[in-house]
Design an enzyme around this catalytic site. Structure first.
Site, PDB file in Angstrom:
ATOM      1  N   SER A   7       0.860  -1.176   0.000  1.00 18.47           N
ATOM      2  CA  SER A   7       0.000   0.000   0.000  1.00 18.47           C
ATOM      3  C   SER A   7       0.899   1.229   0.000  1.00 18.47           C
ATOM      4  O   SER A   7       2.088   1.144   0.326  1.00 18.47           O
ATOM      5  CB  SER A   7      -0.936  -0.001   1.215  1.00 18.47           C
ATOM      6  OG  SER A   7      -0.204  -0.152   2.421  1.00 18.47           O
ATOM      7  N   GLU A   9       1.294   5.667   0.681  1.00 17.51           N
ATOM      8  CA  GLU A   9       0.782   6.919   1.244  1.00 17.51           C
ATOM      9  C   GLU A   9       1.186   8.078   0.347  1.00 17.51           C
ATOM     10  O   GLU A   9       2.333   8.196  -0.074  1.00 17.51           O
ATOM     11  CB  GLU A   9       1.354   7.150   2.646  1.00 17.51           C
ATOM     12  CG  GLU A   9       0.852   8.463   3.267  1.00 17.51           C
ATOM     13  CD  GLU A   9       1.406   8.702   4.648  1.00 17.51           C
ATOM     14  OE1 GLU A   9       0.951   8.015   5.578  1.00 17.51           O
ATOM     15  OE2 GLU A   9       2.303   9.554   4.794  1.00 17.51           O
TER      16      GLU A   9
END
Length: 288
Positions: A7, A9
């Site tokens: 993932s 950011e």
């Protein structure tokens, strides 16, 4: 080695140039099929509207699973939950719930008189809506405001008990730091997944300053290695190698998910993911 789930950011852009950089970053990393991508809030809630706009745009234009950061800083309960409702209306069902950093120069966090006193209250209120999957922050090294490391673990357990389903850690430089923290959390009865946060170092001076401000220990060997690499014009090569080695050790230790702090600069993160066997799978929706 089985490739990890990943993932990313991002942070919301404040200028037109930064908007193009964010989009370039999303375009470069989305083919790696992340589980989710998150968009940050600035200190003191300074990017609240920018975050909302960026989250809405990414959700609508990319087909990615977008998680919006939401904090308690400088807002009433009503205002904070109204923002959460706006996220839900935009199709966003995941939130990273944080207390948030206080405004610069404020001397520390002070709850709004009509706001949430802490992250646990925010998490509980979000959980009661039934609209969101909630992630929270975790500190593998002592938070600067914590009495000790045990207090950090206790606070994380309170956040999970309040309704969070997963935690993402602050970045660190040595795999053992995270693995010890994970095991200590398990011993404390925390069963929710804890995802290590990884920072591929784009700029050592900036990363070093950030580490010092958030209590991340900087091993002497890391400091020395970057000093030498900068002199030899091999900064990016070292940064890629160190991040890849860190991730490999985490995977060997049983980690299945990695969360990358991209700083809206995709190259090092993409190179590390490729080195770990994470290869392109999808392309952005509706993008020529």
């Amino acid at each position: 080695m089985t490739p990890p789930r990943i993932s990313f950011e991002f942070f919301p852009p404040k200028t037109l140039e930064a908007s193009f950089r964010l989009w370039d970053t999303v375009h470069a990393l989305s083919p790696l099929d992340p589980r989710f991508v998150s968009v940050t809030y600035g200190a003191g809630g300074t990017t609240r509207e920018l975050t909302r706009e960026a989250v809405g745009t990414l959700q609508k234009a990319t087909g990615l699973n977008v998680a919006a950061h939401l904090t308690c800083v400088d807002a009433t309960r009503e205002e904070t939950l109204a923002i959460a409702d706006q996220f839900a209306e935009a199709g966003v069902t995941e939130i990273v719930a944080l207390r948030g950093d206080p405004p610069k120069g404020s001397g520390g966090f002070t709850p709004h008189p009509d706001g949430f006193a802490n992250s646990c209250e925010l998490i509980s209120a979000l959980a009661e809506t039934g609209k969101f999957t909630i992630r929270v922050g975790a500190y593998p090294e002592k938070h600067p405001e914590a009495a000790d490391h045990a207090a950090d673990i206790d606070w994380l357990k309170r956040k999970i008990d309040a309704g969070a389903t997963e935690a993402v850690t602050q970045f660190f430089f040595e795999a053992e730091t995270f693995l010890r923290f994970r095991d200590a959390c398990a011993d404390a009865g925390i069963t929710a997944p804890i995802i290590p946060g990884v920072l591929p170092v784009e700029n050592w001076k900036g990363a070093r300053k950030f580490a010092m401000s958030c209590g991340t220990h900087i091993p002497a060997w890391v400091d020395n290695a970057f000093d030498k690499a900068i002199r030899d014009n091999r900064h990016d090569l070292l940064a890629t190698a160190l991040a890849t080695e860190l991730c490999s050790k985490l995977i060997e230790g049983g980690v299945e998910d990695l969360h990358f702090y991209t700083l809206n600069r995709p190259d090092l993160t993409r190179d590390v993911c490729h080195a770990l066997g994470v290869t392109p799978k999808v392309t952005l929706r509706d993008v020529a």
